[in-house]
Design a protein around this motif. Structure first.
Motif, PDB file in Angstrom:
ATOM      1  N   THR A 143     -34.069 -21.113 -20.638  1.00  0.00           N
ATOM      2  CA  THR A 143     -34.957 -21.195 -19.488  1.00  0.00           C
ATOM      3  C   THR A 143     -35.550 -22.593 -19.429  1.00  0.00           C
ATOM      4  O   THR A 143     -35.656 -23.263 -20.453  1.00  0.00           O
ATOM      5  CB  THR A 143     -36.084 -20.149 -19.565  1.00  0.00           C
ATOM      6  OG1 THR A 143     -36.947 -20.321 -18.453  1.00  0.00           O
ATOM      7  CG2 THR A 143     -36.900 -20.305 -20.830  1.00  0.00           C
ATOM      8  N   LYS A 202     -38.540 -22.981 -17.903  1.00  0.00           N
ATOM      9  CA  LYS A 202     -39.959 -22.725 -17.630  1.00  0.00           C
ATOM     10  C   LYS A 202     -40.792 -22.910 -18.895  1.00  0.00           C
ATOM     11  O   LYS A 202     -40.277 -22.882 -20.005  1.00  0.00           O
ATOM     12  CB  LYS A 202     -40.133 -21.286 -17.129  1.00  0.00           C
ATOM     13  CG  LYS A 202     -39.513 -21.037 -15.772  1.00  0.00           C
ATOM     14  CD  LYS A 202     -39.695 -19.579 -15.394  1.00  0.00           C
ATOM     15  CE  LYS A 202     -38.990 -19.303 -14.065  1.00  0.00           C
ATOM     16  NZ  LYS A 202     -38.784 -17.879 -13.842  1.00  0.00           N
ATOM     17  N   THR A 237     -42.011 -24.940 -24.385  1.00  0.00           N
ATOM     18  CA  THR A 237     -41.393 -25.707 -23.303  1.00  0.00           C
ATOM     19  C   THR A 237     -39.964 -26.043 -23.746  1.00  0.00           C
ATOM     20  O   THR A 237     -39.628 -25.831 -24.916  1.00  0.00           O
ATOM     21  CB  THR A 237     -42.159 -27.013 -23.045  1.00  0.00           C
ATOM     22  OG1 THR A 237     -41.985 -27.865 -24.189  1.00  0.00           O
ATOM     23  CG2 THR A 237     -43.638 -26.763 -22.815  1.00  0.00           C
TER      24      THR A 237
END
Lengths: 145, 116
Positions: A5, A7, A72
């Motif tokens: 991901t 995000k 992150t």
């Protein structure tokens, strides 16, 4: 291997001092989150060990604490804030083998004086702030490739 | 080293088994201090300990330890057994002491985690 991901993922766990029956469960849940995100095994192990050591310090020494994580694509950042007695001499606390753990904690297999050095060893960034009588904050980050 | 081989060498009772017969244990760590386990472990390792509380299972899970051996016939309580099942970490119990259990495994070719 990068995250599956792009995000930022954030969350927190409440930690209760003295409760050995669930000690380590927050770190285990974080490990599962990292596994589900596709983080490579060696990094998961380092992050889990560092988090587990910090979680155990809250269980052993503090009344309560909070574990916050931010993931992150670049980094896993974990901040553990506790309401504990604080650390009088941080340099001494960082020495391998130094411990103030009482005997009953040592009988359970903890308090060998390896916790804080092990957190530092497994982290790319490590910061320890403490005020005697107020509490301790441990901040660590592990970089993702 | 497989679960079956460990069972025979340690003359152990399997308290929590596994459907997975493909365990390939490559090293072992003997300790009662969980911080030492977290400091010195290696992947695919075995933990030999005399502590039987639930947090030993959680330490093993975090450190990537695949199998736990309790020495001196120490029997875990039901909460520890349930957690080991949930985490899929087999538990063996042997009547040998930590020194002898470690020695038998070393003699059979299983090295220590640090290999020194």
């Amino acid at each position: 291997m990068s995250l599956n991901t792009d995000k930022t993922i954030e969350g927190s766990f409440q930690l209760i001092g003295g409760d050995f029956s669930i000690a380590g469960e927050s770190s285990a849940q974080l490990k599962k989150i990292l596994t589900d995100l596709g983080v490579e095994e060696d990094i998961i192990r380092r992050a889990s060990i560092a988090t587990f050591e910090a979680e155990m310090n809250v269980i052993i020494y503090a009344a309560a604490g909070t574990l916050n994580y931010t993931i992150t694509p670049e980094q896993i950042r974990i901040v553990i804030v506790d309401m504990g007695p604080g650390i009088k001499d941080i340099d001494q606390a960082m020495q391998e083998g130094f411990s103030t753990a009482p005997d009953w904690v040592r009988e359970m297999g903890w308090g060998a004086g390896m916790g804080l050095p092990n957190i530092k060893k497994n982290s790319d960034e490590f910061k320890l702030d403490s005020v005697v009588g107020e509490g301790t904050t441990v901040e660590m980050a592990i970089n993702l490739p | 080293m497989t679960l079956k081989e460990l069972e025979v060498i340690l003359q152990a009772e399997v308290i929590v088994g596994s459907d997975n017969q493909d365990f390939n244990i490559e090293s072992a760590c003997s300790a009662d201090m969980m911080s030492s386990v977290l400091y010195y472990h290696t992947p695919n390792s075995l933990l030999i300990t005399s502590l039987t509380q639930q947090h030993v299972i959680r330490t093993a899970e975090i450190a990537g330890i695949k199998i736990i051996v309790f020495v001196l016939n120490k029997q875990p309580d039901q909460a520890t057994i349930d957690l080991a099942k949930e985490k899929n970490i087999p538990i063996l119990v042997t009547s040998y002491c930590m020194y002898t259990a470690s020695g038998r495994l070393f003699e059979a070719g299983l090295p220590g985690c640090l290999n020194k």
